[in-house]
Design an enzyme around this catalytic site. Structure first.
Site, PDB file in Angstrom:
ATOM      1  CE  LYS A 126      29.009  51.954  10.247  1.00 28.87           C
ATOM      2  NZ  LYS A 126      30.198  50.675  11.083  1.00 28.87           N
ATOM      3  NE  ARG A 128      31.546  47.579  10.308  1.00 27.99           N
ATOM      4  CZ  ARG A 128      32.983  48.197  10.497  1.00 27.99           C
ATOM      5  NH1 ARG A 128      33.255  47.486  11.210  1.00 27.99           N
ATOM      6  NH2 ARG A 128      32.558  49.347  10.332  1.00 27.99           N
ATOM      7  CB  VAL A 180      27.944  45.141  22.968  1.00 25.97           C
ATOM      8  CG1 VAL A 180      26.918  45.700  24.073  1.00 25.97           C
ATOM      9  CG2 VAL A 180      28.874  47.292  22.211  1.00 25.97           C
ATOM     10  CD  GLN A 181      32.341  46.064  18.598  1.00 20.98           C
ATOM     11  OE1 GLN A 181      32.536  44.989  17.923  1.00 20.98           O
ATOM     12  NE2 GLN A 181      31.793  46.744  17.509  1.00 20.98           N
ATOM     13  CG  ASP A 234      35.870  44.597  31.521  1.00 20.33           C
ATOM     14  OD1 ASP A 234      35.098  45.127  30.152  1.00 20.33           O
ATOM     15  OD2 ASP A 234      35.669  45.630  32.520  1.00 20.33           O
ATOM     16  N   GLY A 241      39.998  47.524  19.596  1.00 20.10           N
ATOM     17  CA  GLY A 241      39.593  48.682  20.135  1.00 20.10           C
ATOM     18  C   GLY A 241      39.902  50.478  19.291  1.00 20.10           C
ATOM     19  CB  ALA A 242      43.248  51.983  17.887  1.00 21.45           C
ATOM     20  CE  LYS A 267      38.568  55.738  21.633  1.00 20.56           C
ATOM     21  NZ  LYS A 267      36.568  54.696  20.872  1.00 20.56           N
TER      22      LYS A 267
END
EC number: 1.4.1.1
Length: 350
Positions: free
Chosen positions: A83, A127, A154-155, A176, A235-236, A241
Site C-alpha cells: 500500500k 480492514r 468516516v472510520q 462528536d 485514532g492514534a 496522538k
C-alpha cells in the site's frame, strides 16, 4: 492475464465484512506464527509540500486452521502486496483533494504478477473496522449489546459495521463535537440500531467503545468507561496522538497489534516515550490471543474460563498484513463477480 482495476465503490462492494474479518484474523495469526513478512513502514517526508508518503509492503501465508475459508488446496492461502499512502493536510483547502489517499497493489506471490490495483483508502477503512472486530471478539464480554463511538468521521461507519458482525449490537451511542456529523451517522443507521448522540462518558459506558479521533490531548478518562468496557483505540497513527488518559491505560489490560508500531505511533506512544507506561504494562499482541498463546476474556474464542477481566484496550496502528488480507478478499470477490475493469497493464495480451 490482466490486472483488475477497482475503484472505491468497487472495493466497498466487494469487501464483504465477514470475509474481511476472517482474513484479518488469519493475518494476525500468520504474523504471530512467523508466517508473515512485513518490513517496517517507510516514510518519505516532504516538508516543502507539508506532506509525506508511506509504503507498507507485506506477504502472509495463512494456515487452513487459522481461517474459516475453505480453500481449494485445503492448505490455506497466501498473499502479497503493498500500500502506497500519503498524508497531505493542506489538500482539502488548497487542492480540493482528500488529506489521505491510498493505492494498493495486490500481487500473485508465486509470479509477482499484479493481480489488482485497488483504492487503498476504502480498503483501509474496511480492514481497520475488521481489526477492531477481531479484538472485540476476543476481548469484549460475550453478551455485549451496546457500542459507543467517539468520533463520527468516516472510520466510525466501518467500526459499527464490523463490530456488529461479531456481537449482537442493539444500542449505539456516538459522540462528536460536530453535531452535523453525528446527525449524519445517526441517520445512516437509525433503521438498524437504537442509535443516538451522547457524551463521551455515555459512549464509554457501553459494552464496547471505539475511539476514532486524531487528538493529541486525551479525551477519554478512567471515569468515562464502564467496569468491563472493551476499548478499541483506533485514532492514534502518528507520534504524539493520544486519545486515552494515562490513568485509564495503566488500569486496563492493554493489547497491541505490533510492539514497534504501537510504541512509535500507537495509542501508547506518548506515555511509553515518557516512561509512564513500560513493556510490563502491555499484556500482549492480538496475534497471541488469536492463536491461543494468551487468554482473551472468558467465554470468547480460545478462552472458556479465566482470562482477562475489567477494562481492556486494543491499541491498533494498522498493519500492512491487514491491507494485504483485505485486498485478497476484495480481489477474489470481484473476480468471481466480474466486477472492476480488467486491463493489460504489462502488455502481455495476444
Amino acid at each position: 492475464m490482466q490486472t483488475l482495476l477497482l475503484n472505491a465503490d468497487e472495493v466497498d462492494e466487494n469487501a464483504r465484512m465477514d470475509r474481511v474479518i476472517d482474513a484479518v484474523r488469519g493475518a494476525f495469526a500468520a504474523y504471530e506464527r512467523g508466517d508473515a513478512k512485513m518490513p517496517a513502514k517507510s516514510y518519505i517526508d516532504l516538508p516543502e509540500y507539508n506532506g509525506d508518503f508511506r509504503s507498507m509492503p507485506a506477504y502472509l501465508d495463512v494456515r487452513e486452521a487459522d481461517t474459516a475459508e475453505e480453500t481449494a488446496t485445503g492448505e490455506g492461502w497466501d498473499a502479497a502486496g503493498i500500500k502506497w499512502v500519503n498524508a497531505h493536510p493542506d489538500n482539502p483547502a488548497d487542492h480540493d483533494l482528500p488529506t489521505v489517499m491510498g493505492t494498493m497493489i495486490y500481487s500473485d506471490p508465486e509470479t509477482a504478477f499484479p493481480l489488482a490495483i485497488l483504492d487503498g483508502t476504502t480498503l483501509t477503512m474496511k480492514r481497520t473496522g475488521a481489526a477492531a472486530a477481531v479484538a472485540t471478539d476476543h476481548l469484549a464480554v460475550p453478551d455485549a449489546t451496546s457500542l459507543g463511538i467517539v468520533g463520527a468521521g468516516v472510520q466510525s461507519y466501518t467500526q459499527l459495521e464490523a463490530i456488529a458482525a461479531v456481537r449482537d449490537i442493539e444500542e449505539v451511542v456516538v459522540s462528536d463535537l460536530d453535531a452535523e456529523r453525528v446527525a449524519d451517522f445517526v441517520a445512516a443507521f437509525a433503521d438498524r440500531f437504537d442509535v443516538r448522540a451522547g457524551s463521551v462518558a455515555e459512549a464509554g459506558h457501553c459494552d464496547v467503545l471505539s475511539t476514532v479521533t486524531p487528538v493529541e490531548d486525551p479525551i477519554v478518562g478512567p471515569d468515562d468507561v464502564g467496569a468491563h468496557t472493551h476499548v478499541n483505540a483506533m485514532g492514534a497513527d502518528a507520534a504524539g496522538k493520544h486519545e486515552l488518559a494515562d490513568d485509564l491505560l495503566l488500569d486496563a489490560t492493554i493489547v497491541i497489534d505490533d510492539r514497534e508500531q504501537c510504541t512509535h505511533s500507537g495509542e501508547i506512544n506518548v506515555p511509553y516515550a515518557a516512561g509512564t507506561l513500560t513493556d510490563e504494562d502491555v499484556y500482549g499482541e492480538i496475534g497471541e490471543i488469536v492463536v491461543g498463546r494468551r487468554a482473551g476474556r472468558a467465554g470468547t474464542a480460545n478462552t472458556e474460563e479465566g482470562g482477562v477481566e475489567g477494562v481492556t484496550v486494543f491499541d491498533s496502528t494498522g498493519l500492512a498484513i491487514q491491507d494485504v488480507a483485505a485486498a485478497r478478499v476484495v480481489y477474489e470477490q470481484a473476480d468471481d463477480n466480474d466486477n472492476g475493469y480488467p486491463f493489460d497493464l504489462l502488455g502481455l495480451a495476444d
